[in-house]
Write an enzyme that holds these catalytic residues in place. Structure first.
Site, mmCIF file in Angstrom:
data_model
loop_
_atom_site.group_PDB
_atom_site.id
_atom_site.type_symbol
_atom_site.label_atom_id
_atom_site.label_comp_id
_atom_site.label_asym_id
_atom_site.label_seq_id
_atom_site.Cartn_x
_atom_site.Cartn_y
_atom_site.Cartn_z
ATOM 1 N N GLU A 277 0.825 -1.221 0.000
ATOM 2 C CA GLU A 277 0.000 0.000 0.000
ATOM 3 C C GLU A 277 0.853 1.262 0.000
ATOM 4 O O GLU A 277 0.434 2.299 -0.495
ATOM 5 C CB GLU A 277 -0.925 0.028 1.230
ATOM 6 C CG GLU A 277 -2.179 -0.795 1.029
ATOM 7 C CD GLU A 277 -3.264 -0.513 2.069
ATOM 8 O OE1 GLU A 277 -4.166 -1.346 2.166
ATOM 9 O OE2 GLU A 277 -3.227 0.513 2.769
ATOM 10 N N HIS A 306 9.476 -26.249 1.129
ATOM 11 C CA HIS A 306 8.844 -27.373 0.434
ATOM 12 C C HIS A 306 7.802 -26.851 -0.540
ATOM 13 O O HIS A 306 6.845 -27.545 -0.865
ATOM 14 C CB HIS A 306 8.237 -28.329 1.461
ATOM 15 C CG HIS A 306 9.245 -28.767 2.485
ATOM 16 N ND1 HIS A 306 10.031 -29.893 2.323
ATOM 17 C CD2 HIS A 306 9.658 -28.182 3.638
ATOM 18 C CE1 HIS A 306 10.853 -29.995 3.354
ATOM 19 N NE2 HIS A 306 10.650 -28.963 4.166
ATOM 20 N N LYS A 419 -13.045 1.157 -2.019
ATOM 21 C CA LYS A 419 -14.022 1.368 -0.941
ATOM 22 C C LYS A 419 -15.212 2.160 -1.481
ATOM 23 O O LYS A 419 -16.364 1.836 -1.209
ATOM 24 C CB LYS A 419 -13.383 2.171 0.204
ATOM 25 C CG LYS A 419 -12.470 1.393 1.122
ATOM 26 C CD LYS A 419 -12.113 2.247 2.351
ATOM 27 C CE LYS A 419 -11.079 1.580 3.231
ATOM 28 N NZ LYS A 419 -10.735 2.336 4.427
HETATM 29 O O1 PA5 Z 1 -3.425 1.184 5.772
HETATM 30 C C1 PA5 Z 1 -4.510 1.648 5.487
HETATM 31 O O2 PA5 Z 1 -4.717 2.871 5.461
HETATM 32 C C2 PA5 Z 1 -5.682 0.744 5.186
HETATM 33 O O3 PA5 Z 1 -5.290 -0.575 5.067
HETATM 34 C C3 PA5 Z 1 -6.719 0.862 6.288
HETATM 35 O O4 PA5 Z 1 -6.142 0.501 7.519
HETATM 36 C C4 PA5 Z 1 -7.937 -0.016 6.013
HETATM 37 O O5 PA5 Z 1 -8.483 0.314 4.772
HETATM 38 C C5 PA5 Z 1 -8.992 0.176 7.106
HETATM 39 O O6 PA5 Z 1 -9.335 1.521 7.217
HETATM 40 P P1 PA5 Z 1 -10.048 2.076 8.507
HETATM 41 O O7 PA5 Z 1 -9.123 1.960 9.649
HETATM 42 O O8 PA5 Z 1 -10.358 3.503 8.166
HETATM 43 O O9 PA5 Z 1 -11.303 1.274 8.709
#
Ligand code: PA5
Length: 443
Positions: A277, A306, A419
């Site tokens: 990310e 393995h 989202k």
């Molecule tokens: O790292 C990130 O920003 C994302 O993976 C969020 O943690 C994930 O989308 C969940 O978002 P939120 O904490 O707003 O529910």
């Protein structure tokens, strides 16, 4: 206090074999790295830069508040964590690695939308002794809110108005639907600092609250993370430079994290999210098209010896492997003799941990002989200081790599877009438009 000394055993060899030491590239880039470090520290004063994770290990007063809450919640036998992505993976990884043999409360993570395991979990729990943590920085993530609707109804059906004492929320201190909801219902709520993003939030209440409830010594985690802060340039910076140069200039586009020890399996999942990310970006920090990012891959030693290892050693030479192993396994198990199984006599009198160590070294040798780069990270032990150190180290590594690639490592536009499409398809604004796009794309 345990020895805190993660080291890069193979780094010189990796450098030599990939022509990095002789080419003076490392020297040239070292100056770049030092200025990236200065830039990160300078920008960390700006609340919009999303670098608040750097100071989280210093937040010991907040940690004490969390510990006080977890003492008051001593009635809870089970804690259900509702959260996804960065709001779950850190606590999941550290709970797997560090949970005591008999935790004060068992942690359960609902970071999915599969009805069968959710129903199975509900069937196993007693609402009277269950605490539900709703963890979402934005307060609006569909998976988390959907799970909350189910668990809140389940608690309210059993406990009436008492459900409020069985829910705690971790979210933005001011913004978002979950913060407003917590206020309206008088729920206990912990803040996620606005300048800390999901995947960098493990040392905020996002990770510390569930871990404290599960019996993990959170102050020791923070102590380890402070060590990583102190050594950021020398350790995380150096490793970031190797990863970056090997990817950019030597074509090692796939970065495999291979911890040895089943307790560390989920650390690799957490790492994958952190790198994917943060570094997988279509645009650089100035907005130009780039499409950067090594592909992170989770593996587990020795299980994947393995499985993946054949490909890692003999497949396309586009991978580097980061092996993580611990010097002290904690508990060990001897391998008893059995004279009726002479073919296993080489194992007699050794231990499981000795075997695991041999496997890690054997894999490193097999890869190195084939010219495949391996970085080895040695933890003194699988304990809270070492894991606090390791995770903060990886966050610094990611931040350094973001600087080297010239991308913003702290946003995730691709995740946000998916989202938005999900919300629209579930009936929020934009439904018609997303339906039209689905048809156009034949999805
Ligand atoms: O790292 C990130 O920003 C994302 O993976 C969020 O943690 C994930 O989308 C969940 O978002 P939120 O904490 O707003 O529910």
């Amino acid at each position: 206090m345990p020895k805190l000394d993660p080291r890069f055993l193979e780094s010189r060899k990796v450098g030599r074999e990939n022509g990095l030491e002789t080419s003076e590239e490392l020297q040239a880039w070292s100056a770049e790295l030092a200025s990236a470090h200065r830039a990160l520290l300078e920008r960390s004063k700006d609340p919009t830069a999303m670098l608040g994770w750097i100071r989280l290990p210093e937040a010991t007063e907040e940690a004490r508040g969390i510990l006080r809450f977890s003492q008051r919640a001593g009635w809870a036998r089970d804690v259900v964590v509702l959260g996804i992505g960065g709001s779950a993976l850190g606590a999941k990884a550290l709970y797997q690695a560090l949970a005591p043999a008999t935790p004060p409360a068992r942690l359960h993570f609902v970071d999915h939308t599969d009805p069968v395991p959710v129903a199975r979990l509900l069937g196993q729990l007693d609402p009277a002794t269950t605490l539900v943590l709703v963890i979402s920085k934005s307060g609006g993530t569909a998976e988390t809110l959907a799970a909350f609707l189910i668990f809140r109804r389940w608690l309210a059906d059993a406990l009436g108005e008492g459900w409020r004492n069985h829910v705690a929320v971790v979210t933005d201190p001011e913004k978002g639907a979950l913060r407003a909801y917590a206020r309206a219902h008088g729920l206990t709520a912990f803040p996620v600092p606005p300048d800390v993003g999901g995947r960098f939030s493990v040392f905020s209440p996002v990770g510390l609250l569930p871990l404290a409830l599960g019996g993990v010594p959170i102050e020791d985690l923070l102590m380890g993370a402070r060590r990583a802060n102190a050594r950021a340039l020398e350790e995380a910076g150096k490793s970031a430079l190797f990863l970056y140069l090997l990817e950019r200039h030597r074509g090692k586009r796939i970065h495999v994290l291979m911890p040895y020890g089943q307790r560390l399996e989920r650390v690799a999942d957490w790492f994958v999210q952190l790198h994917a990310e943060s570094l997988g970006k279509a645009r650089d920090a100035r907005g130009s098209r780039v499409h950067t990012g090594p592909t992170p891959l989770a593996a587990l030693g020795p299980t994947d010896q393995h499985s993946l290892l054949q490909l890692l050693r003999e497949g396309p030479n586009d991978k580097l492997v980061i092996v993580v192993r611990a010097e002290d396994p904690g508990k060990d198990l001897p391998l008893p003799e059995d004279p009726s199984l002479p073919s296993a006599s080489y194992l007699f009198g050794k231990t499981l941990a000795v075997l695991q160590d041999a496997e890690a070294r054997g894999t490193t040798l097999a890869l190195a002989e084939a010219g495949r780069p391996v970085l080895t990270l040695i933890l003194p032990a699988i304990d809270p200081p070492a894991l606090g150190d390791l995770l903060q180290f990886f966050m610094w590594q990611t931040a350094f790599m973001g600087e080297l690639y010239g991308v913003n490592a702290f946003d995730q536009p691709g995740v946000e877009l998916a989202k938005t499409y999900t919300y629209a398809l579930m009936g929020r604004e934009g439904y018609q438009e997303v339906r039209r796009r689905l048809e156009e794309e034949g999805v």
